[in-house]
Design an enzyme around this catalytic site. Structure first.
Site, PDB file in Angstrom:
ATOM      1  N   ASP A   1      37.794 -12.410 -29.194  1.00  0.00           N
ATOM      2  CA  ASP A   1      37.518 -11.475 -30.280  1.00  0.00           C
ATOM      3  C   ASP A   1      36.096 -11.699 -30.780  1.00  0.00           C
ATOM      4  OD1 ASP A   1      38.703  -9.561 -32.329  1.00  0.00           O
ATOM      5  OD2 ASP A   1      37.753 -11.095 -33.572  1.00  0.00           O
TER       6      ASP A   1
ATOM      7  N   TYR B   1      28.771 -11.182 -35.740  1.00  0.00           N
ATOM      8  CA  TYR B   1      28.961 -12.635 -35.647  1.00  0.00           C
ATOM      9  C   TYR B   1      27.694 -13.302 -35.089  1.00  0.00           C
ATOM     10  CZ  TYR B   1      33.933 -11.344 -36.069  1.00  0.00           C
ATOM     11  OH  TYR B   1      35.130 -10.829 -36.468  1.00  0.00           O
TER      12      TYR B   1
ATOM     13  N   ASN C   1      41.235  -3.589 -40.393  1.00  0.00           N
ATOM     14  CA  ASN C   1      41.264  -3.509 -41.858  1.00  0.00           C
ATOM     15  C   ASN C   1      41.637  -2.118 -42.354  1.00  0.00           C
ATOM     16  OD1 ASN C   1      40.384  -6.271 -42.542  1.00  0.00           O
ATOM     17  ND2 ASN C   1      38.530  -5.667 -41.467  1.00  0.00           N
TER      18      ASN C   1
ATOM     19  N   ASN D   1      45.645 -25.055 -30.036  1.00  0.00           N
ATOM     20  CA  ASN D   1      46.073 -23.707 -30.424  1.00  0.00           C
ATOM     21  C   ASN D   1      46.620 -22.894 -29.247  1.00  0.00           C
ATOM     22  OD1 ASN D   1      45.242 -24.395 -32.976  1.00  0.00           O
ATOM     23  ND2 ASN D   1      43.278 -23.333 -32.850  1.00  0.00           N
TER      24      ASN D   1
HETATM   25  P1  A2P Z   1      37.334 -25.779 -36.378  1.00  0.00           P
HETATM   26  O1  A2P Z   1      36.480 -24.691 -35.815  1.00  0.00           O
HETATM   27  O2  A2P Z   1      36.560 -26.960 -36.817  1.00  0.00           O
HETATM   28  O3  A2P Z   1      38.511 -26.125 -35.486  1.00  0.00           O
HETATM   29  P2  A2P Z   1      41.339 -18.979 -38.759  1.00  0.00           P
HETATM   30  O4  A2P Z   1      41.566 -18.874 -37.277  1.00  0.00           O
HETATM   31  O5  A2P Z   1      42.561 -18.732 -39.573  1.00  0.00           O
HETATM   32  O6  A2P Z   1      40.156 -18.220 -39.225  1.00  0.00           O
HETATM   33  O7  A2P Z   1      41.014 -20.536 -39.065  1.00  0.00           O
HETATM   34  C1  A2P Z   1      39.860 -21.109 -38.617  1.00  0.00           C
HETATM   35  C2  A2P Z   1      39.658 -22.455 -39.295  1.00  0.00           C
HETATM   36  O8  A2P Z   1      40.728 -23.345 -38.938  1.00  0.00           O
HETATM   37  C3  A2P Z   1      38.391 -23.105 -38.852  1.00  0.00           C
HETATM   38  O9  A2P Z   1      37.858 -23.784 -39.967  1.00  0.00           O
HETATM   39  C4  A2P Z   1      38.831 -24.106 -37.779  1.00  0.00           C
HETATM   40  O10 A2P Z   1      37.972 -25.209 -37.755  1.00  0.00           O
HETATM   41  C5  A2P Z   1      40.205 -24.496 -38.279  1.00  0.00           C
HETATM   42  N1  A2P Z   1      41.171 -24.791 -37.198  1.00  0.00           N
HETATM   43  C6  A2P Z   1      41.271 -24.203 -36.000  1.00  0.00           C
HETATM   44  N2  A2P Z   1      42.307 -24.688 -35.298  1.00  0.00           N
HETATM   45  C7  A2P Z   1      42.893 -25.620 -36.080  1.00  0.00           C
HETATM   46  C8  A2P Z   1      44.001 -26.484 -35.924  1.00  0.00           C
HETATM   47  N3  A2P Z   1      44.732 -26.471 -34.824  1.00  0.00           N
HETATM   48  N4  A2P Z   1      44.302 -27.322 -36.962  1.00  0.00           N
HETATM   49  C9  A2P Z   1      43.570 -27.346 -38.083  1.00  0.00           C
HETATM   50  N5  A2P Z   1      42.513 -26.552 -38.292  1.00  0.00           N
HETATM   51  C10 A2P Z   1      42.160 -25.683 -37.312  1.00  0.00           C
END
Ligand code: A2P
Length: 282
Positions: free
Chosen positions: A22, A27, A139, A252
């Site tokens: 995405d 960005y 959105n 993830n």
């Molecule tokens: P990072 O890039 O350091 O992993 P969203 O997808 O809801 O926008 O969330 C993104 C945020 O969640 C980013 O700050 C990312 O930080 C963090 N993040 C991504 N994967 C995880 C995970 N498995 N556990 C905790 N935080 C995560």
């Protein structure tokens, strides 16, 4: 994003198995995303058709005559021939021009009157030209979707609507409406965002600290993040978690080897607070 971070992250993601990427012009890292995809194709790891790249039309580019040139600019940055999905990023238009966030002398956004239906027709033309395989929106609320769906002479309906969606903001009504109209919901901020105060409402508690998500995670030896993602994919919502951390990118993706019970799905649904992290106050 520091230079190169996005390039490395997308390459790790593709190696991990991710195929849906995405992105957006705003960005400011589409050049790195494109480079990562092209490098992985050159390595022979993937073919172009394995990747599903979503690009977005920014608010300053809603006038119909700007839509195709804007997509062409994105394709040039990506160095790709087409995007798999092109979406209208937001339903409100800003004044066209070089300023991404045009503001007047009082710091107020300068909006621009356009007809979303005319913008949509220009999106349809991009699909016909083969520059975008599919077109969608982001959105959009129900009324805005209906405006497109009820447009006289509609050629293609939006295939998807990308909106905030996670256990604290489950979107029950919009999800039902989109299901009825065969519109896929793509859930952004599926982990509850980065909690960056410049654009996130941080008065809402952090999603990943939620006791229910953590307790269910314990049972499956998964993290709260994995439970939040699994919850959405299990109810048919696409998730686009963001991470620049190799470990978390891999974490993830480890959500396809277990399922939540119906009772757990209900428990998670009940966490809905109907409060957005991303308020988009513009
Ligand atoms: P990072 O890039 O350091 O992993 P969203 O997808 O809801 O926008 O969330 C993104 C945020 O969640 C980013 O700050 C990312 O930080 C963090 N993040 C991504 N994967 C995880 C995970 N498995 N556990 C905790 N935080 C995560």
């Amino acid at each position: 994003t520091p230079k190169g971070t996005c390039l490395e992250s997308v390459k790790i993601a593709i190696d991990t198995g991710y195929r849906h990427i995405d992105g957006a012009f705003v960005y400011y890292n589409e050049h790195e995303v494109g480079q990562a995809i092209r490098e992985k194709i050159a390595e022979g790891r993937i073919k172009r058709e394995d990747i599903f790249y979503c690009g977005k039309l920014w608010n300053t580019c809603h006038p119909p005559e700007l839509v195709r040139p804007t997509l062409e600019k994105t394709l040039k940055i990506l160095q790709l021939d087409y995007v798999d999905l092109y979406i209208i990023e937001l339903p409100m238009a800003f004044k066209p021009g070089d300023a991404i966030y045009p503001k007047d002398e009082n710091g107020k956004f300068i909006y621009h009157e356009t007809d979303l239906c005319a913008t949509w027709e220009a999106m349809e033309a991009c699909k016909d030209a083969g520059l975008a395989k599919s077109i969608g929106v982001s959105n959009f609320n129900r009324r805005q979707l209906e405006m497109i769906l009820n447009k006289p002479g509609l050629k293609y309906k939006p295939v998807s609507n990308q909106v905030e969606c996670h256990p604290y903001f489950t979107q029950p009504k919009l999800l039902e409406f989109c299901r009825q109209h065969d519109i896929v919901i793509v859930g952004y901020s599926p982990l509850g965002t980065s909690r960056d105060e410049t654009w996130v409402n941080v008065s809402s508690p952090p999603l990943l600290k939620d006791p229910v998500l953590n307790a269910i995670g314990k049972k499956y030896n998964k993290t709260a993040a994995q439970i939040a993602l699994r919850f959405n994919i299990q109810r048919g919502v696409v998730v686009i978690p963001k991470s620049f951390n190799p470990q978390r990118i891999k974490e993830n993706f480890q959500i396809f080897d277990f399922s939540l019970t119906e009772k757990e799905m209900k428990e998670i649904e009940a966490l809905n607070k109907n409060v957005r992290y991303v308020e988009l106050l513009m």
